[in-house]
Design a protein around this motif. Structure first.
Motif, mmCIF file in Angstrom:
data_model
loop_
_atom_site.group_PDB
_atom_site.id
_atom_site.type_symbol
_atom_site.label_atom_id
_atom_site.label_comp_id
_atom_site.label_asym_id
_atom_site.label_seq_id
_atom_site.Cartn_x
_atom_site.Cartn_y
_atom_site.Cartn_z
ATOM 1 N N VAL A 198 -6.604 5.847 4.601
ATOM 2 C CA VAL A 198 -6.914 5.761 5.940
ATOM 3 C C VAL A 198 -5.730 6.529 6.582
ATOM 4 C CG1 VAL A 198 -6.979 4.307 8.318
ATOM 5 C CG2 VAL A 198 -7.522 3.063 5.846
ATOM 6 N N TYR A 199 -6.387 7.749 7.426
ATOM 7 C CA TYR A 199 -5.410 8.781 7.908
ATOM 8 C C TYR A 199 -5.252 8.155 9.383
ATOM 9 C CZ TYR A 199 -6.555 12.298 4.312
ATOM 10 O OH TYR A 199 -6.820 13.023 3.124
ATOM 11 N N SER A 200 -3.856 7.888 9.785
ATOM 12 C CA SER A 200 -3.754 7.835 11.126
ATOM 13 C C SER A 200 -3.155 9.152 11.819
ATOM 14 C CB SER A 200 -2.882 6.631 11.330
ATOM 15 O OG SER A 200 -3.190 5.468 10.956
ATOM 16 N N THR B 135 -7.952 7.437 13.859
ATOM 17 C CA THR B 135 -8.034 7.137 12.461
ATOM 18 C C THR B 135 -9.258 7.801 11.840
ATOM 19 O OG1 THR B 135 -9.083 5.068 12.891
ATOM 20 C CG2 THR B 135 -6.543 4.985 12.599
ATOM 21 N N TYR B 136 -9.048 8.076 10.342
ATOM 22 C CA TYR B 136 -10.213 8.609 9.684
ATOM 23 C C TYR B 136 -10.101 7.784 8.155
ATOM 24 C CZ TYR B 136 -13.276 11.689 7.106
ATOM 25 O OH TYR B 136 -14.086 12.360 6.311
ATOM 26 N N GLU B 137 -11.099 7.338 7.933
ATOM 27 C CA GLU B 137 -11.163 6.619 6.460
ATOM 28 C C GLU B 137 -11.919 7.661 5.511
ATOM 29 O OE1 GLU B 137 -12.251 2.584 6.434
ATOM 30 O OE2 GLU B 137 -11.105 2.138 8.355
ATOM 31 N N THR B 138 -11.434 7.531 4.217
ATOM 32 C CA THR B 138 -12.191 8.244 3.113
ATOM 33 C C THR B 138 -11.829 7.731 1.748
ATOM 34 O OG1 THR B 138 -12.787 10.546 2.190
ATOM 35 C CG2 THR B 138 -10.455 10.243 2.945
ATOM 36 N N GLN B 139 -12.696 7.973 0.894
ATOM 37 C CA GLN B 139 -12.394 7.645 -0.430
ATOM 38 C C GLN B 139 -12.628 8.763 -1.511
ATOM 39 O OE1 GLN B 139 -14.960 4.270 -1.503
ATOM 40 N NE2 GLN B 139 -13.711 2.917 -0.167
ATOM 41 N N GLU C 147 0.928 -1.333 0.035
ATOM 42 C CA GLU C 147 -0.028 0.121 -0.060
ATOM 43 C C GLU C 147 1.019 1.256 -0.105
ATOM 44 O OE1 GLU C 147 -2.885 0.299 3.078
ATOM 45 O OE2 GLU C 147 -4.047 -1.171 2.479
ATOM 46 N N ALA D 65 -8.787 4.497 -1.788
ATOM 47 C CA ALA D 65 -9.253 4.541 -0.509
ATOM 48 C C ALA D 65 -8.270 4.866 0.599
ATOM 49 C CB ALA D 65 -9.820 3.096 0.206
ATOM 50 N N ILE E 278 -0.780 8.416 6.200
ATOM 51 C CA ILE E 278 -1.786 8.001 5.410
ATOM 52 C C ILE E 278 -1.491 6.765 4.554
ATOM 53 C CG2 ILE E 278 -3.733 8.864 3.752
ATOM 54 C CD1 ILE E 278 -2.523 11.663 4.256
ATOM 55 N N ASN E 279 -2.228 5.681 4.741
ATOM 56 C CA ASN E 279 -2.167 4.810 3.819
ATOM 57 C C ASN E 279 -3.355 4.706 2.631
ATOM 58 O OD1 ASN E 279 -1.288 3.651 6.168
ATOM 59 N ND2 ASN E 279 -1.187 1.465 5.454
#
Ligand code: ADP
Length: 517
Positions: free
Chosen positions: A256-258, A236-240, A172, A254, A271-272
Motif C-alpha cells: 500500500v503506497y501512501s 493511496t494505491y494498492e498493488t501486489q 508490517e 501486498a 509504502i506498507n
C-alpha cells in the motif's frame, strides 16, 4: 530511522544560559534563575541557575512554590518586590552573603506565563528600581521565547518517540521513498523481510532494492510504478507482486503506497509491505485441490452413470455376465468415491489440529497381514509378502491410523508397479528405532521428487503416474500420522527398479515383544 530532524534541545539550553548570564550582568546582580512553568505539577521548576549554591537553590524553591506563582502571573510583579525583600527565606550567594535585592519577572508568551526569570543582588547592593524593570523585561521576553521553544521541542521529541515506536514496532514492513524514488528510511520488519540492513539501502533507488514484479514476472518498477503518478493530494494505491530479497529469494507481497505530492510534481511515499506468500500458497492449494477433485470425481461418476444407463436400457435383455460386470464396476467406483471422501475428511481433520490418537497395544504384523489380505484381490500380478523380525515389539499406537498408513503405502506399491512384482512389508528393530518398510519393484521415485511427494496434492510427473488415479494426498496423510506418533517417514528409490518407503518409530512406543504378548 530519523523521521524528524533532531530537536535543537542543546541550543535552547545554551541560549537560556546566555540570556540569564547577560541579564545578571546587565542588572549588576550576582545570581539568578530561570524557571519554567510545569502545567501538570502546577509549579515552577528551576531549569537554569547561576551564582547559587545547591543550598541557596533549596531556599529559593519554597518561594517559587508559594509566592512566585502569583507574582509571575501578575502584571504588577514589580510592585510586589517589596513584600519579598523582607522574606527571611531569601537565599545566600555562592560566597555566603545574603541575597536581598531581588527582582523577578514572568516569562509571558501572549497571555500565557511559561516561566519566570529572577535576578538577585547582594544585600549591600542598591535596591532594584523602576529603571531596572525594562532591562529585565527585555531579557524576560527573549527567555520566554526560548522556554516556549523548549516546551515545543519536548512535545515534538515525545511525538517523535511515539511515531518511532509505532514505526519500529509495526509487524508490517514500512519503507519511505523520496520524490526521486530513493529510499529514505525503513523499519525493522522491512529489514527482516528484504534481508537488507538500512545502512545498505538508504539513499539507493527503490527499484534496485525491491525489484517489484507482477505475477507474470514483468517489472513494475519502471513504466508501471505507482510513484510515476502525480497526485494532487495525499492518496493511496494498492498493488501486489513479487519482490526479491538480498539473498535472491522471491517473496509475494501486498503493498500500500501512501503518496504525498511534492513541489517537484513527483510524490514521496510511505509504502506498507506485507508478506502474502502463505496466503498465495493457500490460494494455489485451493485451486489445485478443486481441479484435482474435479478430475478425481469425474471418472468414477461417468463410469457409474455409463454402467447404470447400460443396465437401465438393457430392458432385462442383458446377459447375467454383463449385468454382473456392470454392477461390479458401479460397486467398485462407489467404493473408490467413498475412499476418496474418507481420505479428504481425514486430511481436513488432521489439518484442523493435532489428531487425537486413540492408542492401544498394537501388533503391527497383524495389521500388515490384514492390509495385505484386503489389497490382494486388487493385485493379481503382485506377490504380497509380510516379514516381521522375530521378537518384533508390541507397540502403543493408534491402530486405525496405522492401518491407514500401511494401506496407503501398500496401495501405492501396487499402483506404481504396473508390471507387477514383489511387494514386501517388513518390520524390524534397529537399536532404539522400530522400522516398518513397504518395498516394491515398480517405477521408482526420481530424486528430485522424493521430498515433494509428501506434500499435499503433489504427484509425480511422469506418464505412468498420470495414468494412475490419485489426488496426491496419501503420502501427506501418512507423514502426518507417523509424525503425530513421534516418528518419521522417508523413501529410498531407484527409477525403474523400485521404491522403499520406511516408517521409523521410536522404540519408546513399544511395550513388550510379540513373543511376550
Ligand atoms: P497419489 O497416489 O494419489 O498420487 P500419494 O500422496 O499417495 O498420492 O503419492 C504421491 C506421489 O508419490 C504419487 O503421485 C507418485 O508419484 C509417488 N509415489 C507414491 N508411492 C510410490 C511408489 N510406491 N512408487 C513410485 N512412486 C510413488
Amino acid at each position: 530511522m530519523d523521521l524528524l530532524e533532531a530537536t535543537p534541545q542543546v541550543d535552547i539550553d545554551s541560549t537560556l544560559r546566555v540570556i540569564l548570564s547577560d541579564a545578571i550582568e546587565a542588572l549588576e546582580g550576582s545570581a539568578g534563575v530561570v524557571a519554567s512553568w510545569n502545567e501538570s505539577g502546577r509549579r515552577f521548576v528551576i531549569t537554569h541557575s547561576q551564582g547559587l549554591t545547591p543550598r541557596a537553590l533549596e531556599r529559593l524553591r519554597p518561594l517559587l512554590d508559594e509566592a512566585l506563582p502569583d507574582l509571575a502571573r501578575s502584571k504588577r510583579s514589580f510592585d510586589l518586590l517589596s513584600d519579598l525583600r523582607a522574606n527571611p527565606l531569601l537565599p545566600y550567594s555562592e560566597c555566603g552573603s545574603p541575597l536581598n535585592p531581588f527582582m523577578v519577572l514572568p516569562l509571558q508568551v501572549g497571555s500565557k506565563s511559561v516561566g519566570l526569570i529572577c535576578v538577585l543582588r547582594r544585600q549591600e547592593s542598591a535596591a532594584f528600581t523602576g529603571v531596572d524593570q525594562p532591562i529585565l523585561d527585555a531579557f524576560a521576553r527573549q527567555a520566554a521565547v526560548a522556554v516556549y521553544n523548549a516546551g515545543i521541542a519536548q512535545v515534538l521529541s515525545e511525538e517523535k518517540r511515539k511515531i518511532e515506536t509505532m514505526f519500529e514496532g509495526s509487524a508490517e514492513g514500512i519503507i519511505s521513498i523520496d520524490s526521486q524514488r530513493r529510499v529514505v528510511g525503513l523499519n525493522k520488519a522491512m529489514e527482516k523481510l528484504i534481508g537488507h540492513s538500512r545502512e545498505d539501502i538508504v539513499g539507493r533507488p527503490c527499484h534496485e532494492v525491491l525489484e517489484l514484479r507482477d505475477w507474470q514476472g514483468e517489472s513494475l518498477c519502471y513504466s508501471r510504478c505507482p510513484m510515476l503518478r502525480r497526485p494532487e493530494k495525499i492518496s493511496t494505491y494498492e498493488t501486489q507482486g513479487t519482490i526479491r530479497t538480498a539473498d535472491g529469494q522471491d517473496v509475494d507481497v501486498a503493498m500500500v503506497y501512501s503518496m504525498a505530492p511534492s513541489p517537484s510534481g513527483h510524490p514521496s511515499a510511505v509504502i506498507n509491505i506485507r508478506d502474502i506468500t502463505r496466503l498465495r500458497e493457500v490460494e494455489r492449494l485451493r485451486s489445485t485441490f478443486l481441479s484435482m477433485l474435479g478430475h478425481e470425481l469425474r471418472t468414477p461418476l461417468s463410469l457409474i452413470k455409463g454402467y447404470a444407463s447400460t443396465l437401465s436400457m438393457g430392458d432385462g435383455k442383458l446377459s447375467q455376465g454383463a449385468m454382473r460386470e456392470s454392477l461390479g464396476v458401479i460397486e467398485e467406483e462407489c467404493d473408490r468415491l467413498t475412499k476418496l471422501v474418507n481420505r479428504l475428511l481425514l486430511a481436513s481433520q488432521l489439518e484442523s489440529g493435532m489428531p487425537v490418537l486413540h492408542k492401544e497395544h498394537v501388533h503391527l504384523s497383524s495389521i500388515a497381514a490384514r492390509v495385505l489380505r484386503k489389497i490382494e484381490p486388487m493385485a493379481a500380478g503382485h506377490n504380497l509378502v509380510s516379514d516381521f523380525s522375530e521378537g518384533f515389539p508390541v507397540l502403543y499406537l493408534d491402530p486405525d491410523l496405522m492401518e491407514e498408513v500401511l494401506t496407503n503405502l501398500v496401495e501405492n506399491a501396487v499402483k506404481y508397479s504396473p508390471e507387477g512384482g514383489r511387494i514386501l512389508v517388513c518390520g524390524k528393530v534397529d537399536r532404539d528405532i522400530v522400522e516398518v518398510s513397504v518395498s516394491d519393484e515398480g517405477i521408482g521415485v526420481p530424486l528430485r521428487e522424493m521430498e515433494q511427494i509428501f506434500e499435499r496434492f503433489q504427484r509425480g510427473d511422469n506418464k505412468v503416474v498420470r495414468r494412475v488415479r490419485g489426488m496426491g494426498l496419501g503420502l501427506y496423510i501418512c507423514r502426518y500420522i507417523v509424525e503425530a506418533h513421534g516418528g518419521s517417514i522417508h523413501v529410498t528409490s531407484q527409477v525403474g527398479v523400485g521404491s522403499k518407503f520406511t516408517i521409523s518409530l521410536p522404540l519408546a512406543c513399544s511395550v513388550m515383544t510379540e513373543k511376550d504378548g
